[in-house]
Design a protein around this motif. Structure first.
Motif, PDB file in Angstrom:
ATOM      1  N   LEU A  76       0.729  -1.299  -0.196  1.00  0.00           N
ATOM      2  CA  LEU A  76       0.003  -0.065  -0.164  1.00  0.00           C
ATOM      3  C   LEU A  76       0.791   1.276  -0.182  1.00  0.00           C
ATOM      4  CD1 LEU A  76      -2.583  -1.220   2.756  1.00  0.00           C
ATOM      5  CD2 LEU A  76      -2.972  -0.999   0.480  1.00  0.00           C
ATOM      6  N   ASN A  77       2.115   0.962  -0.233  1.00  0.00           N
ATOM      7  CA  ASN A  77       2.841   2.282  -0.300  1.00  0.00           C
ATOM      8  C   ASN A  77       2.781   3.147  -1.478  1.00  0.00           C
ATOM      9  OD1 ASN A  77       4.160  -0.196  -1.654  1.00  0.00           O
ATOM     10  ND2 ASN A  77       5.478   1.353  -2.546  1.00  0.00           N
ATOM     11  N   ASN A  78       3.273   4.442  -1.205  1.00  0.00           N
ATOM     12  CA  ASN A  78       2.935   5.848  -1.993  1.00  0.00           C
ATOM     13  C   ASN A  78       1.514   6.069  -2.632  1.00  0.00           C
ATOM     14  OD1 ASN A  78       5.708   4.202  -2.836  1.00  0.00           O
ATOM     15  ND2 ASN A  78       5.849   6.407  -3.414  1.00  0.00           N
ATOM     16  N   ASN A  79       0.722   5.946  -1.389  1.00  0.00           N
ATOM     17  CA  ASN A  79      -0.746   6.314  -1.658  1.00  0.00           C
ATOM     18  C   ASN A  79      -0.862   7.834  -0.802  1.00  0.00           C
ATOM     19  OD1 ASN A  79      -2.678   4.486  -3.289  1.00  0.00           O
ATOM     20  ND2 ASN A  79      -1.066   3.193  -2.119  1.00  0.00           N
ATOM     21  N   GLU A  80      -2.261   7.968  -0.363  1.00  0.00           N
ATOM     22  CA  GLU A  80      -2.772   9.049   0.435  1.00  0.00           C
ATOM     23  C   GLU A  80      -3.255   8.513   1.650  1.00  0.00           C
ATOM     24  OE1 GLU A  80      -4.732  11.667  -2.267  1.00  0.00           O
ATOM     25  OE2 GLU A  80      -3.027  11.698  -3.563  1.00  0.00           O
ATOM     26  N   LEU A  97       4.168  -6.133   4.901  1.00  0.00           N
ATOM     27  CA  LEU A  97       3.134  -5.042   4.839  1.00  0.00           C
ATOM     28  C   LEU A  97       3.789  -3.630   4.378  1.00  0.00           C
ATOM     29  CD1 LEU A  97       0.348  -3.489   4.993  1.00  0.00           C
ATOM     30  CD2 LEU A  97       0.686  -3.374   7.486  1.00  0.00           C
ATOM     31  N   PHE A  98       3.555  -3.077   3.388  1.00  0.00           N
ATOM     32  CA  PHE A  98       4.204  -1.631   2.827  1.00  0.00           C
ATOM     33  C   PHE A  98       3.166  -0.651   2.977  1.00  0.00           C
ATOM     34  CE2 PHE A  98       7.805  -3.540   0.056  1.00  0.00           C
ATOM     35  CZ  PHE A  98       8.260  -4.413   0.738  1.00  0.00           C
ATOM     36  N   LEU A  99       3.638   0.302   4.071  1.00  0.00           N
ATOM     37  CA  LEU A  99       2.832   1.442   4.289  1.00  0.00           C
ATOM     38  C   LEU A  99       3.774   2.619   3.985  1.00  0.00           C
ATOM     39  CD1 LEU A  99       0.558   0.118   7.068  1.00  0.00           C
ATOM     40  CD2 LEU A  99      -0.387   1.024   4.825  1.00  0.00           C
ATOM     41  N   HIS A 100       5.086   2.594   3.599  1.00  0.00           N
ATOM     42  CA  HIS A 100       5.969   3.756   3.500  1.00  0.00           C
ATOM     43  C   HIS A 100       5.354   4.756   2.595  1.00  0.00           C
ATOM     44  CE1 HIS A 100       7.391   0.717   0.716  1.00  0.00           C
ATOM     45  NE2 HIS A 100       7.655   1.644   0.061  1.00  0.00           N
TER      46      HIS A 100
END
Length: 272
Positions: A76-80, A97-100
């Motif tokens: 989910l990285n690179n979102n808003e 889990l990618f949230l960066h």
């Protein structure tokens, strides 16, 4: 809003067609990254979905994931995203889990949401406002103990010990007070040291007339540990005795009195 939802639906259908999926149950992978999507329709029909890429979009809401319990990798990285509360706590088998590169600002709320992920091993939270909080890394390490790789850096044993000391000082003190398999009862915050190693070596002298085993004084030292130390330092005495059985008359010989009586000689040897 309708246009955004339509764009998300079209992206999903395009992936199904590209991969040639004809049944929803066969969908294990969805790649929806880098398509400028703002909203994604519910993915609940893909109950066996395991790998999902939604990075590099404009996603702000994760309610479309509420029925996907089998996810093991989620990007989910690179979102808003500004908050993930109530959206991820059901993903108990998630491992990556990618949230960066989002806008997550609540460290406590985010970590609380991830606590149920007992299989989570790789986690990225860098480039979020929450990563600027004091002791951010130790906080995540303590409350998410299954994580092995945090923000592309392996979690070390030293960091785990520091996290324990910072967030659970009482337990940390107990762990550090354990010696030789037993707990040393000392007030918290004090340093437990062994008397034998902190004090200079000294010669232990037993009080006269108070030897072991004579019944006069069964505890010749004020401190029992001194007696134990002296006992350990004293070399044991072993004694072996034997007789010349050729000179000892048998029962029959004693009855017949055929063999003269001779004094019995006992040979005793002592070893230290």
């Amino acid at each position: 809003m309708a246009a955004a939802a339509c764009a998300g639906e079209q992206a999903v259908e395009k992936q199904l067609k590209t991969w040639g999926f004809k049944r929803n149950v066969d969908v294990l992978v969805l790649y929806l990254a880098g398509q400028g999507i703002r909203s994604i329709p519910s993915l609940s029909r893909f109950r066996r979905l395991r790998y999902l890429w939604i990075s590099n979009n404009k996603i702000q809401d994760l309610t479309f994931l509420k029925k996907n319990y089998c996810l093991t990798e989620l990007y989910l990285n690179n979102n808003e995203l500004t908050d993930v509360s109530g959206a991820l706590n059901h993903l108990h088998v998630l491992q990556i889990l990618f949230l960066h590169n989002n806008h997550l600002g609540k460290l406590g709320g985010t970590v609380k949401e991830l606590k149920g992920m007992i299989s989570l091993q790789t986690l990225n939270l860098f480039h979020n406002p929450l990563a600027q909080e004091r002791d951010y890394r130790l906080y995540v390490i303590y409350f998410l103990p299954s994580v092995q790789l945090l923000d592309r850096k392996a979690v070390t044993q030293r960091e785990r010990e520091s996290a324990l000391h910072l967030h659970n000082h009482k337990r940390s003190a107990v762990v550090h007070s354990i010696a030789f398999g037993r707990r040393v009862n000392k007030p918290l915050g004090t340093i437990v040291r062994s008397r034998r190693h902190t004090q200079p070596a000294k010669r232990l002298v037993k009080p006269s007339g108070s030897g072991f085993g004579n019944g006069t004084n069964k505890e010749p030292f004020e401190n029992p540990e001194d007696a134990i130390l002296l006992r350990a330092m004293t070399r044991s005495l072993m004694e072996f005795s034997c007789l010349d059985w050729n000179k000892v008359a048998t029962c029959q010989e004693r009855r017949l009195e055929n063999k003269a009586k001779e004094p019995h000689e006992k040979l005793t040897v002592k070893f230290r």
